[in-house]
Design an enzyme around this catalytic site. Structure first.
Site, short mmCIF file in Angstrom:
data_model
loop_
_atom_site.label_atom_id
_atom_site.label_comp_id
_atom_site.label_asym_id
_atom_site.label_seq_id
_atom_site.Cartn_x
_atom_site.Cartn_y
_atom_site.Cartn_z
CE LYS A 70 -4.21 -1.72 2.17
NZ LYS A 70 -5.18 -1.58 3.26
CG ASP A 106 -8.19 0.77 3.36
OD1 ASP A 106 -9.00 -0.07 2.91
OD2 ASP A 106 -6.96 0.59 3.37
P1 NAP Z 1 0.61 -1.70 9.61
O1 NAP Z 1 0.85 -0.45 8.83
O2 NAP Z 1 1.63 -2.79 9.57
O3 NAP Z 1 0.37 -1.24 11.14
C1 NAP Z 1 0.19 -2.21 12.13
C2 NAP Z 1 -0.14 -1.51 13.46
O4 NAP Z 1 -0.41 -2.53 14.43
C3 NAP Z 1 1.00 -0.67 14.03
O5 NAP Z 1 0.46 0.42 14.73
C4 NAP Z 1 1.69 -1.66 14.98
O6 NAP Z 1 2.39 -1.02 16.04
C5 NAP Z 1 0.49 -2.38 15.54
N1 NAP Z 1 0.81 -3.72 16.05
C6 NAP Z 1 1.09 -4.82 15.31
N2 NAP Z 1 1.31 -5.88 16.13
C7 NAP Z 1 1.17 -5.41 17.40
C8 NAP Z 1 1.27 -6.02 18.70
N3 NAP Z 1 1.58 -7.31 18.84
N4 NAP Z 1 1.07 -5.26 19.79
C9 NAP Z 1 0.76 -3.94 19.66
N5 NAP Z 1 0.65 -3.30 18.47
C10 NAP Z 1 0.86 -4.04 17.36
O7 NAP Z 1 -0.75 -2.40 9.18
P2 NAP Z 1 -2.08 -1.68 8.63
O8 NAP Z 1 -2.06 -1.68 7.15
O9 NAP Z 1 -2.23 -0.41 9.36
O10 NAP Z 1 -3.22 -2.74 9.05
C11 NAP Z 1 -3.55 -2.92 10.42
C12 NAP Z 1 -4.73 -3.87 10.56
O11 NAP Z 1 -5.90 -3.30 9.96
C13 NAP Z 1 -4.51 -5.23 9.89
O12 NAP Z 1 -4.99 -6.23 10.75
C14 NAP Z 1 -5.39 -5.16 8.65
O13 NAP Z 1 -5.87 -6.43 8.26
C15 NAP Z 1 -6.53 -4.27 9.15
N6 NAP Z 1 -7.22 -3.61 8.04
C16 NAP Z 1 -8.54 -3.91 7.85
C17 NAP Z 1 -9.24 -3.30 6.81
C18 NAP Z 1 -10.68 -3.62 6.60
O14 NAP Z 1 -11.20 -3.37 5.51
N7 NAP Z 1 -11.38 -4.15 7.59
C19 NAP Z 1 -8.59 -2.39 5.96
C20 NAP Z 1 -7.23 -2.09 6.20
C21 NAP Z 1 -6.56 -2.71 7.25
P3 NAP Z 1 3.93 -0.54 15.88
O15 NAP Z 1 3.88 0.79 15.18
O16 NAP Z 1 4.42 -0.48 17.27
O17 NAP Z 1 4.62 -1.62 15.05
#
Ligand code: NAP
Length: 286
Positions: A70, A106
């Site tokens: 992305k 999104d």
């Molecule tokens: P990303 O950019 O990799 O960000 C992940 C976030 O989660 C960061 O803030 C990270 O914290 C935190 N995190 C990950 N593992 C963690 C843990 N064990 N403990 C605490 N914090 C943790 O990912 P993203 O693209 O933002 O996506 C995040 C989630 O949203 C995913 O599960 C994705 O599937 C979901 N999502 C859903 C939709 C939908 O349509 N429903 C759309 C988009 C995304 P740090 O900064 O400390 O690493």
């Protein structure tokens, strides 16, 4: 039935086989009678530039981008819509006669799902955002555009939350943004005071619970939205409901961001409710 005129749509991801987008997009294309097919493409990071170039050479109408593309896809496109540029991430690419335009649906998908699934209108509301990654950025931009009054961001890595406050504070006058530590007293205060708690982290994808979350501070008037969705539901939603709050998972957002992408590619809205229905059938007990 494929023909010489069938248009190609798809999704670039690594991995991509788990994606529910092909089933919901193909169901909507079929129902709308549009001669197009939506294909999952497994694109590894080092092949992303070649895959993006192929959109032009193969005249592919458009694609979604998912993890891990992305953010990196942005610099490979000809133009970015204003919000995609602000968010720094693209989830939808439209091939406009060889020019590749990046959008991010999104955040708008989240807002649509908040309205449809929780009857939640962001105007003048206070929101606590857990996480500071790409999904958080998309959510915050859309919530602020919709007139949200205050956003608190709590992230495992506080520096990333501070960076978001720094980036967005000047762009949205009249809104306040703040950071709270994930195990701090400020977090307890923010939980008690906010109208919506939004999980944008990936916690819960494997069924894991939120440790250290101040559940005792939850008000029954609060709404909880978990961007994560999984068969059997998420612990975050289950625990929020136990605390008396209204809570839903991110299935509605997945459908709504897909509906907006469909409209960008085809110039028409998809048949109402088809994507969400297809998703619900796919994960029957979510
Ligand atoms: P990303 O950019 O990799 O960000 C992940 C976030 O989660 C960061 O803030 C990270 O914290 C935190 N995190 C990950 N593992 C963690 C843990 N064990 N403990 C605490 N914090 C943790 O990912 P993203 O693209 O933002 O996506 C995040 C989630 O949203 C995913 O599960 C994705 O599937 C979901 N999502 C859903 C939709 C939908 O349509 N429903 C759309 C988009 C995304 P740090 O900064 O400390 O690493």
């Amino acid at each position: 039935m494929l023909s010489g005129r069938t248009q190609i749509l798809g999704i670039f991801g690594d991995p991509v086989e788990h994606s529910l987008s092909p089933v919901m997009q193909n169901a909507a294309l079929k129902e709308a009678g549009i001669d197009a097919v939506y294909v999952p493409f497994h694109v590894v990071p080092e092949q992303l530039p070649a895959a993006v170039a192929s959109l032009r050479s193969l005249q592919i109408r458009g694609v979604n981008a998912t993890i891990p593309h992305k953010e990196t896809i942005c610099s490979l496109l000809d133009d970015l819509d204003e919000d995609a540029a602000l968010i720094g991430a693209v989830n939808t690419v439209v091939n406009q006669d060889g020019r590749l335009i990046g959008y991010n649906t999104d955040g708008a998908g989240l807002v649509a799902s908040l309205k449809a699934d929780l009857d939640f209108d962001p105007v003048q509301k206070s929101v606590l955002v857990l996480g500071a990654g790409g999904a958080a950025r998309a959510a915050i931009v859309s919530l602020l555009r919709q007139g949200c009054r205050h956003v608190t961001i709590a992230n495992r890595t506080p520096e990333r939350a501070r960076q978001l406050v720094y980036t967005f504070q000047d762009k949205f006058k009249g809104t306040t943004l703040a950071v709270a530590g994930v195990t701090s007293a400020e977090l307890t205060t923010a939980v008690a005071a906010c109208d919506l708690v939004l999980n944008t982290t990936s916690i819960g994808l494997q069924g894991e619970a939120f440790s250290d979350f101040p559940w005792g501070a939850v008000s029954s008037k609060s709404c909880f939205y978990d961007m994560v969705y999984r068969r059997g539901g998420t612990p975050f939603v289950a625990r929020a409901k136990e605390s008396g709050a209204r809570a839903v998972n991110g299935l509605g957002m997945l459908a709504a961001q897909g509906e907006l992408a469909f409209e960008l590619w085809t110039g028409q809205p998809p048949p109402s409710g088809v994507m969400k229905c297809r998703l619900l059938a796919e994960v029957a007990d979510i």
